[in-house]
Design an enzyme around this catalytic site. Structure first.
Site, short mmCIF file in Angstrom:
data_model
loop_
_atom_site.label_atom_id
_atom_site.label_comp_id
_atom_site.label_asym_id
_atom_site.label_seq_id
_atom_site.Cartn_x
_atom_site.Cartn_y
_atom_site.Cartn_z
CG ASP A 224 7.10 -81.87 77.81
OD1 ASP A 224 8.30 -82.06 78.01
OD2 ASP A 224 6.64 -80.80 77.37
CE LYS A 225 11.24 -79.46 84.06
NZ LYS A 225 10.87 -78.07 84.40
NE ARG B 111 15.33 -74.16 81.69
CZ ARG B 111 14.71 -74.21 80.51
NH1 ARG B 111 13.41 -74.08 80.45
NH2 ARG B 111 15.38 -74.41 79.40
CG ASP C 22 14.52 -78.04 82.77
OD1 ASP C 22 15.68 -77.60 82.67
OD2 ASP C 22 13.63 -77.47 83.41
N GLY D 229 2.77 -80.59 72.91
CA GLY D 229 2.94 -80.49 71.46
C GLY D 229 4.34 -80.08 71.06
CG ASN E 279 10.80 -80.06 70.61
OD1 ASN E 279 10.83 -79.78 69.43
ND2 ASN E 279 11.32 -79.29 71.55
#
Length: 1266
Positions: A516-517, A703, A769, A900, A902
């Site tokens: 995951d990022k 972002r 993202d 953790g 999702n």
């Protein structure tokens, strides 16, 4: 039986199974009972282990509708069998959602509209006793509705779910809840918002049962029975009985002691896990809740009495939800960390009612929990506070209860996990079968030999069965577990906790890790880097912040201050970290209405935001009076948030409707993904250079959030806004500009990814993202090297008669061209062109939408894409799980590391899931790390490799121990001798157990290497290793056995034999005893074989106990070194300096000193041959030449195929090895195919088309496009 009698349960779901119906057969039951008596209960054990045999031996086939017993088989690769007893209950109706007051009184027939019914029949039907569901409530209901014909309803319970017979579909179906009705949102408001009567509630409870997630903690006795009925323990029991009959009490006692310790440890662990799970779900098990009745009464009941359709009142001070329910009035702030791992509170709004009088044109969708999760309160989540109307409570309609809820499904997945499919365990059983076959040969040999020499029947039985217990070691399970237990202890020491120890071995095979990022590769929080406003369709220069006087009344700042889901909890602002940073950057103040203020108004009091007084523009004033007027004006500048449309990951945006105090018209503010927001705006308000500016920021890893505004029409009143659809609001907006947030990489990330890359372990990013941001982060952290090309796949589903297609484009403009080149993959066209093979290194990137389209319409291509796919952006939780499955589908061993949030499904599905969150969601992950960064990943893989190699070493050693002892016993049987009890005891306890429990202590190697250990025992290298050592041991034992008989001093040994006097070095020993040896233990052959075999155990232990590159060298394992050295010294001492008491205890005889020297030479040569064969021939020559296929990078194919295919290495190794042999792993096979495919990767001017009717197994075709 006809094929149609085979039913499919849960079609298309994870728990899909085939079902067959059976009826009990009395004469078969009698026969089986006799068989159980005749076999002493063994047949009963066999039927317990094999459910399929149990059902087929006691029942006859029948239709599923008339079944008394159902036999189910999973359709996955494990093909597991289950059985369940069909029960019958009586109910006054046939459907859970029937209204008893309006139901007809005639009995339901199979052809009528009563799908969950069976024809009425006497209380005993088809051999069933009828079961009133909960006893007295059912009988009372039937009495209350005496005019109704009681209906028989057939059902069975499996994995905590009830399956009811449905006549409409002619199959068993699970009742989930209100969603089974397929009701629309408007129907839910109009027909299900008034509540149920007590009778309706009791009636529905017959079908849905009590609302509880009952994790029953089994008694220790039940767990003990289940544990000891394991085939290994039964075999141990058989061995212990046999040894006791043969007066071999000591080792029998040792095995019993080990089994008791092992069983006790296992029971403690299992019981502890059950208690933990029970405590986790007990938080909401029984609470008092208020429900609305039809006559507007409020009734207080226990949460266990809730059924789907009940209208629950959510208390203002919050509660832990005891069920899944959909909000129909009011709003709630909910902490969903239990399910998502995300501790940020979420705002839940009431389900929109799309058919008020003035909104008849609205679309009315079917309600389901996934699409309407922003309006659904899930079981186990914590409602922190509620907002409500005066006189109108916050209400929610119960949708699901018990195990059907979101939390119930999570608990079910923990209670009934899929078995771990690992080649090691499958091969272990095959290897044991081989040992059983060898034992069978010895069994027959010993019987034939004994019968020919007229040995007594008792001796024949005991000695022939003893061969089996020698060949299949009863201590094997304990020995195999030792390495895993030690690895688990070492992992705990470095802060990694494991709830599934068997997965540690599997982690040793991991060759691809998904990350995951946010919060995993990068820091959890976001920092505001700057803002870039837009005026009149042009960008301003970027600014550091919006905390300025000249911007305080701008729409840009108003959007930042209002477009969020923040709330105050105990006086503190709480919500999404991005929202929090954005709001804090404005410096504004947020105020929420108190309960007292709310009660004074007819509507929810809006949340109000206002700037601090010092930020408001201070104009020059002429007098004190004017100054006071300005002060009063500034004090009332505030914006009220009228309605929120929460952030939707599917829509990638959120919107609020707000009104400036004193203004009549309202404003809509939207924030979200830039591409999405720009698409909602008027074209003339979006700057022409918007794509270039956005790409510039995303390439740098920022972002980016876009803001937009729209002035709403004056006809939109407060009432209309509360019921309007968001699509009407989110249109014709004005583009306001961009907010640029910075998400920094964690310090440890680049170094860890570099280590994984050097170890040939692929790394993949799976994030929610933005695509370009994810690619930028992937480049920054080294996941994608700077010189590699990134190809983005944009897939579009079929639309307006056009076939699905994929547009390929480069994320970065290639250096050789200045234009952004595109490749189209379409579903139409037929031409095909071959082009020269590109030699560049490339990666694929795609978003969740494209991933879904490719998975559905281009299944063949998906396998090729995941082979080189590195970035998967905007992925929903279920898509993350699908990606893991797709990677496993091409034979990758997949690790998943997430925080953790999702990631629960993916963490569970991966071979090794590591959660960086210690929240309750981590209960779904096999591993949880206390260190909140990815440095735990290489540590886990290193420990996994060490544990795997330890398992191989132990298994090989135990196999050799069995075979060495088998050879010794078989040779001694030929002269009607055997090893003595204390010889067995010394070998089994002081050599084997001591060595096996210390050789497992080697720690993991300090760094990851590019080579992976083999995945199974049935591999060339391991089989060669075991077979060569078996042959070596057989040869040297046979030489010893035959050579001792050729010695000049050799004679048949008797208590008066004094062979030592024939030697110039005379040693006195226990040769003066006159006691007769009934079992013929004491003889020269026995003593010689005992010495040689004792050293052979130690030789193979040292030879098999390998260190580098997966474990630390054995000399660093001081308990093992100390144990082996002590045993060597002891054995050499008693061989060259006999001690009378020891010789007497071990039943060995005195032999001449010159024979001892010869034995020593045999042992030395044996050791030298074993070491040379294992270390030089196997490790150096054969491993590099013949077994290189089993290493990573076999056939020149790297496990990280994005690093390219080395064709020269492929040709060389193909020539040296078996050229026709294809790689075992599917991903290797695919990489080999793609390396010679001239049309891969897709290039500019080509189009790949999916065919409606696949030809030659391919679902697409590559084409030229003009």
């Amino acid at each position: 039986m006809e094929k149609e009698d085979l039913k499919i349960l849960n079609k298309g779901e994870e728990e899909e199974m085939e079902l067959q119906g059976y009826r009990l057969c009395h004469w078969r039951l009698v026969l089986v009972g006799l068989g159980v008596l005749c076999t002493g209960g063994f047949l009963l054990l066999l039927l317990y282990w094999m459910p399929e045999w149990c059902v087929k031996s006691t029942c006859t086939r029948t239709t599923a509708r008339d079944a008394e017993v159902v036999l189910m088989r999973s359709v996955d690769e494990f093909k597991r069998w289950f059985l369940a007893r069909v029960r019958v209950m009586l109910a006054p109706g046939s459907k859970p959602f029937h209204s008893l007051e309006t139901q007809t009184t005639s009995p339901c027939s199979p052809s009528s509209s009563c799908p969950f019914s069976s024809p009425a029949s006497p209380p005993i039907a088809n051999g069933h006793a009828t079961h009133p569901s909960e006893g007295s409530p059912t009988q009372e209901l039937i009495r209350r509705y005496a005019d109704y014909q009681p209906t028989q309803i057939r059902y069975f319970t499996f994995h905590s779910s009830k399956y009811y017979w449905n006549d409409e579909v002619q199959n068993f179906k699970v009742l989930n809840g209100l969603e089974d009705l397929q009701i629309s949102c408007s129907t839910l408001h109009s027909e299900h918002s008034t509540g149920l009567t007590r009778n309706q509630q009791e009636y529905r409870r017959l079908f849905f049962g009590f609302n509880e997630i009952a994790v029953k903690v089994p008694s220790v006795f039940k767990l003990l029975i289940k544990e000891v009925l394991n085939p290994f323990y039964i075999f141990q029991l058989f061995s212990v009985i046999l040894w006791s009959a043969d007066e071999y009490y000591y080792y029998a006692a040792a095995i019993v002691f080990m089994s008791v310790i092992s069983t006790a440890t296992s029971l403690y662990t299992i019981k502890k896990q059950y208690v933990m799970l029970h405590d986790m779900v007990a938080a909401h098990s029984i609470v008092r809740v208020s429900v609305c009745r039809v006559n507007n009464e409020i009734d207080e009941i226990l949460s266990t009495d809730l059924v789907p359709g009940d209208v629950m009142v959510i208390p203002s001070n919050g509660t832990i939800m005891p069920c899944d329910a959909v909000l129909i009035s009011g709003t709630c702030i909910v902490n969903e960390s239990m399910l998502t791992g995300e501790s940020v509170p979420v705002t839940k709004t009431n389900l929109p009612n799309p058919v008020p009088d003035d909104m008849r044109g609205e679309t009315d969708s079917i309600y389901n929990t996934e699409d309407h999760k922003r309006h659904t309160l899930f079981c186990g989540t914590n409602v922190i506070q509620t907002r409500f109307y005066t006189g109108e409570l916050v209400k929610a309609v119960v949708v699901r209860t018990g195990f059907s809820t979101a939390k119930g499904q999570l608990v079910r997945s923990i209670l009934y996990p899929k078995p771990t499919d690992f080649k090691l365990y499958r091969d272990a059983y095959l290897f044991l079968l081989c040992l059983v076959a060898v034992a069978g040969i010895g069994f027959v040999y010993s019987i034939v030999l004994s019968v020919m020499n007229e040995v007594s029947a008792k001796t024949i039985i005991i000695e022939s069965l003893d061969i089996i217990t020698i060949t299949v070691p009863p201590a094997l399970p304990a020995a195999m577990t030792a390495g895993i237990v030690y690895a688990q202890r070492r992992l705990k020491h470095i802060g990694i906790f494991c709830i599934s120890p068997q997965r540690i071995n599997i982690c040793g095979q991991i060759n691809l890790v998904c990350f995951d990022k946010t919060g995993t590769l990068t820091e959890d929080g976001l920092d505001l880097w700057g803002v870039q406003r837009v005026d009149n369709g042009c960008f301003h220069l970027s600014e550091e912040n919006a905390y300025k006087e000249n911007l305080v009344k701008s729409q840009f700042v108003a959007c930042m201050a209002t477009c969020h889901s923040l709330t105050k909890i105990e006086g503190q602002l709480s919500g999404d970290p991005l929202d929090l940073k954005m709001f804090e950057a404005t410096g504004w103040i947020l105020e929420e209405a108190t309960e007292e203020e709310t009660s004074l108004h007819n509507r929810i009091m809006p949340t109000v935001v206002r700037p601090p007084k010092q930020l408001l523009p201070q104009e020059s004033v002429a007098s004190q009076e004017q100054d006071m007027e300005l002060y009063e004006l500034s004090s009332v500048y505030e914006i009220g948030i009228v309605r929120q449309f929460p952030f939707s990951s599917a829509l990638q945006r959120m919107t609020v409707v707000a009104r400036l105090l004193g203004e009549k018209r309202m404003d809509a503010y939207t924030k979200g993904a830039p591409e999405v927001v720009a698409g909602l705006c008027k074209k003339d308000t979006v700057p022409e250079n918007f794509p270039e500016v956005l790409e510039g920021y995303t390439k740098q890893g920022f972002r980016v959030i876009a803001l937009a505004h729209r002035r709403l029409e004056s006809k939109l009143t407060w009432h209309k806004v509360q019921n309007i659809n968001r699509d009407h609001i989110e249109a014709n907006m004005e583009f306001l500009g961009l907010i640029i947030m910075q998400n920094k990489l964690k310090v440890e990330t680049p170094a860890v990814l570099r280590d994984l890359r050097q170890a040939n372990i692929r790394t993949v990013m799976v994030t929610g993202d933005n695509m370009l941001t994810a690619i930028s982060v992937a480049r920054d952290c080294g996941m994608i090297p700077a010189q590699d090309t990134v190809i983005i796949a944009d897939a579009l589903p079929p639309h307006d008669g056009q076939a699905a297609k994929i547009t390929w484009r480069y994320a970065d403009k290639p250096s050789q061209t200045s234009l952004l080149e595109e490749v189209n993959i379409s579903l139409e066209g037929v031409s095909h062109v071959d082009e020269p093979k590109a030699q560049e290194l490339y990666h694929f990137a795609m978003n969740g939408k494209s991933f879904g389209v490719i998975a559905e319409h281009f299944p063949d291509m998906l396998q090729k894409l995941v082979l080189h796919g590195t970035v998967f952006a905007r992925m929903a939780p279920d898509q993350k799980t699908e990606l893991i499955e797709a990677l496993q589908g091409v034979d990758y061993f997949v690790g998943m590391c997430g925080d953790g949030a999702n990631d629960c499904g993916a963490l569970k599905r991966a071979h090794g899931g590591i959660s960086l969150s210690e929240l309750e969601a981590s209960v779904a992950s096999p591993f949880t790390s206390r260190t909140p960064n990815i440095s735990c990943v290489p540590s886990l893989i290193r420990e996994g490799r060490a544990a795997l190699i330890t398992s191989f070493c132990v298994f090989k050693f135990m196999a050799l121990y069995s075979i060495i002892q088998y050879i010794s016993v078989t040779l001694l049987y030929s002269i009607f001798s055997n090893l003595g009890d204390f010889q067995f005891l010394f070998i089994d306890i002081f050599i084997i157990l001591l060595i096996v429990f210390t050789m497992s202590l080697n720690p993991a190697w300090k760094e990851l290497v590019s080579r992976r250990p083999p995945s199974g025992l049935i591999s060339g290298s391991l089989l060669f290793s075991v077979l060569t050592q078996v042959l070596i041991c057989l040869a040297f034992q046979t030489i010893t056995f035959l050579w001792v008989q050729q010695q000049p001093w050799y004679t048949t040994w008797t208590p008066f034999t004094d062979a030592c006097n024939l030697s110039s070095h005379m040693n006195t020993s226990d040769h003066n005893s006159t006691e007769l040896d009934d079992h013929n233990i004491q003889n020269f052959e026995n003593t010689s074989l005992f010495y040689v075999s004792a050293f052979q155990y130690l030789i193979v232990a040292i030879v098999f106990s390998k260190g580098k590159p997966f474990r630390q060298p054995s000399y660093k394992n001081w308990p093992f070194v100390l144990s082996a050295l002590s045993l060597y010294i002891f054995l050499l001492f008693i061989m060259f300096h006999p001690v009378e008491n020891i010789d007497s205890f071990l039943e060995i005889v005195c032999v001449p000193f010159e024979w001892r020297v010869k034995l020593f030479l045999i042992i030395v040569v044996n050791a030298a041959v074993s070491v040379v064969v294992e270390t030089f021939i196997l490790d150096i020559v054969l491993w590099k030449l013949l077994f290189s296929r089993e290493k990573q990078g076999s056939f020149g194919i790297s496990p990280a195929p994005q690093r390219g295919i080395d064709l020269r290495a492929h040709k060389c190794l193909s020539w040296m090895c078996c050229p026709r042999k294809m790689p075992k792993a599917r991903y290797m096979h695919l990489a080999q195919e793609l390396s010679v495919d001239p049309d891969w990767p897709p290039k500019p001017t080509t189009t790949t088309e999916a065919r409606p009717h696949p030809q030659n197994g391919s679902t697409y075709q590559i084409m030229i496009s003009s």
